[in-house]
Design an enzyme around this catalytic site. Sequence first.
Site, short mmCIF file in Angstrom:
data_model
loop_
_atom_site.label_atom_id
_atom_site.label_comp_id
_atom_site.label_asym_id
_atom_site.label_seq_id
_atom_site.Cartn_x
_atom_site.Cartn_y
_atom_site.Cartn_z
N GLY A 44 0.78 -1.23 0.00
CA GLY A 44 0.00 0.00 0.00
C GLY A 44 0.81 1.28 0.00
O GLY A 44 0.33 2.31 0.47
N THR A 45 2.02 1.24 -0.58
CA THR A 45 2.77 2.51 -0.63
C THR A 45 2.11 3.51 -1.58
O THR A 45 2.19 4.72 -1.36
CB THR A 45 4.25 2.30 -1.04
OG1 THR A 45 4.31 1.79 -2.36
CG2 THR A 45 4.96 1.38 -0.08
N ASN A 46 1.46 3.03 -2.62
CA ASN A 46 0.74 3.95 -3.50
C ASN A 46 -0.49 4.52 -2.80
O ASN A 46 -0.84 5.69 -2.98
CB ASN A 46 0.34 3.26 -4.81
CG ASN A 46 1.49 3.23 -5.79
OD1 ASN A 46 1.87 4.26 -6.34
ND2 ASN A 46 2.09 2.06 -5.99
N MET A 69 -3.99 -6.67 -7.28
CA MET A 69 -3.41 -7.73 -8.10
C MET A 69 -4.42 -8.71 -8.70
O MET A 69 -4.04 -9.79 -9.13
CB MET A 69 -2.38 -8.51 -7.27
CG MET A 69 -1.25 -7.65 -6.78
SD MET A 69 -0.38 -6.79 -8.11
CE MET A 69 1.00 -6.10 -7.21
N ILE A 128 -7.35 -9.39 -11.62
CA ILE A 128 -7.95 -8.86 -12.86
C ILE A 128 -9.45 -9.11 -12.78
O ILE A 128 -9.90 -10.26 -12.73
CB ILE A 128 -7.33 -9.54 -14.10
CG1 ILE A 128 -5.82 -9.31 -14.13
CG2 ILE A 128 -7.98 -9.01 -15.38
CD1 ILE A 128 -5.08 -10.10 -15.20
N LEU A 129 -10.23 -8.03 -12.74
CA LEU A 129 -11.68 -8.15 -12.63
C LEU A 129 -12.29 -8.29 -14.03
O LEU A 129 -11.68 -7.89 -15.02
CB LEU A 129 -12.25 -6.91 -11.93
CG LEU A 129 -11.72 -6.68 -10.51
CD1 LEU A 129 -12.13 -5.31 -10.00
CD2 LEU A 129 -12.20 -7.78 -9.57
N ASN A 179 -5.57 2.68 -13.00
CA ASN A 179 -4.60 1.73 -12.46
C ASN A 179 -3.20 2.32 -12.60
O ASN A 179 -2.91 3.01 -13.59
CB ASN A 179 -4.68 0.42 -13.26
CG ASN A 179 -3.62 -0.59 -12.85
OD1 ASN A 179 -3.41 -0.85 -11.67
ND2 ASN A 179 -2.94 -1.18 -13.84
N HIS A 227 0.64 1.17 -13.19
CA HIS A 227 1.42 0.01 -13.61
C HIS A 227 2.90 0.39 -13.59
O HIS A 227 3.28 1.46 -14.08
CB HIS A 227 0.99 -0.42 -15.03
CG HIS A 227 1.73 -1.65 -15.48
ND1 HIS A 227 1.41 -2.90 -15.00
CD2 HIS A 227 2.79 -1.81 -16.30
CE1 HIS A 227 2.25 -3.79 -15.53
NE2 HIS A 227 3.09 -3.15 -16.33
C1 GAR Z 1 3.38 -1.18 -7.35
O1 GAR Z 1 4.65 -1.13 -7.94
C2 GAR Z 1 2.30 -1.17 -8.43
O2 GAR Z 1 2.60 -0.38 -9.53
C3 GAR Z 1 2.29 -2.62 -8.82
O3 GAR Z 1 2.47 -3.33 -7.60
C4 GAR Z 1 3.15 -2.50 -6.65
C5 GAR Z 1 2.28 -2.36 -5.42
O4 GAR Z 1 2.92 -1.66 -4.41
N1 GAR Z 1 1.08 -2.96 -9.50
C6 GAR Z 1 1.02 -3.87 -10.47
O5 GAR Z 1 1.99 -4.51 -10.83
C7 GAR Z 1 -0.34 -4.04 -11.08
N2 GAR Z 1 -0.23 -4.70 -12.34
P1 GAR Z 1 2.12 -0.96 -3.23
O6 GAR Z 1 1.16 -1.99 -2.64
O7 GAR Z 1 3.19 -0.61 -2.24
O8 GAR Z 1 1.41 0.25 -3.76
#
Ligand code: GAR
Length: 208
Positions: free
Chosen positions: A12-14, A91, A93-94, A108, A110
């Site tokens: 969940g850093t994003n 993670m 795909i819906l 999203n 990526h």
């Molecule tokens: C992030 O790098 C995000 O871009 C990627 O997973 C990581 C999640 O980090 N997402 C994908 O690869 C989706 N296809 P987070 O949980 O710390 O945000």
Amino acid sequence: MKKIAVLVSGGGTNLQALIDAEKRGELGDGRITCVISSKPDAYALKRAKDNFIKTKVLDRKAYPDIASYSKAMTETLMEAEADLVVYAGFMTILDEQVCKAFPYKMINVHPALIPSFCGKGYYGLKVHEEALKKGVKITGATVHFVTEECDGGPIILQKAVEVRNGDTPEVLQKRVMEEAEWKILPEAVRLFCDGKIRVENGVTVVDR
Ligand code: GAR
């Protein structure tokens, strides 16, 4: 006020970048009103709770197939009256029923420059492993609308990041997050909430 539902599966850093941006007043009219996790033990849930944001676990493993999971997710997002749905390290795909219920209202992030290193099977660390295997010198991140095609929806923002000698997937992932994802995801959310993104003939026009 635009209600934002954030979908998560991991660290969940994003999500944290979005929470911090909202606190700084950088999400425009947007408010994060709920966080939904596909995994009961995702650390992202703690981040939400620490910030008094409503959480819900929709455990992917509790559903027999993607159709029943997508139906439950659609209902949950409808109940939340989400104006915008953000996939932040989500993670799963819906299927098309979710996209139909929220057309051009889901985005999203990526961790690569789409159309490179994207589509089914390209997620998380795997994306960076493949980028290093290929030997690309520039990678980055992309924020795009979610459509029925995995990682194929209209691109909203992209930011390039340098690959350096000796990078490991973990080191590259961290640089892509810090230099690109945590910046362009909140920016795309603000642009959406301010009505600055439109889709014309399958591509976006963004007024930055
Ligand atoms: C992030 O790098 C995000 O871009 C990627 O997973 C990581 C999640 O980090 N997402 C994908 O690869 C989706 N296809 P987070 O949980 O710390 O945000």
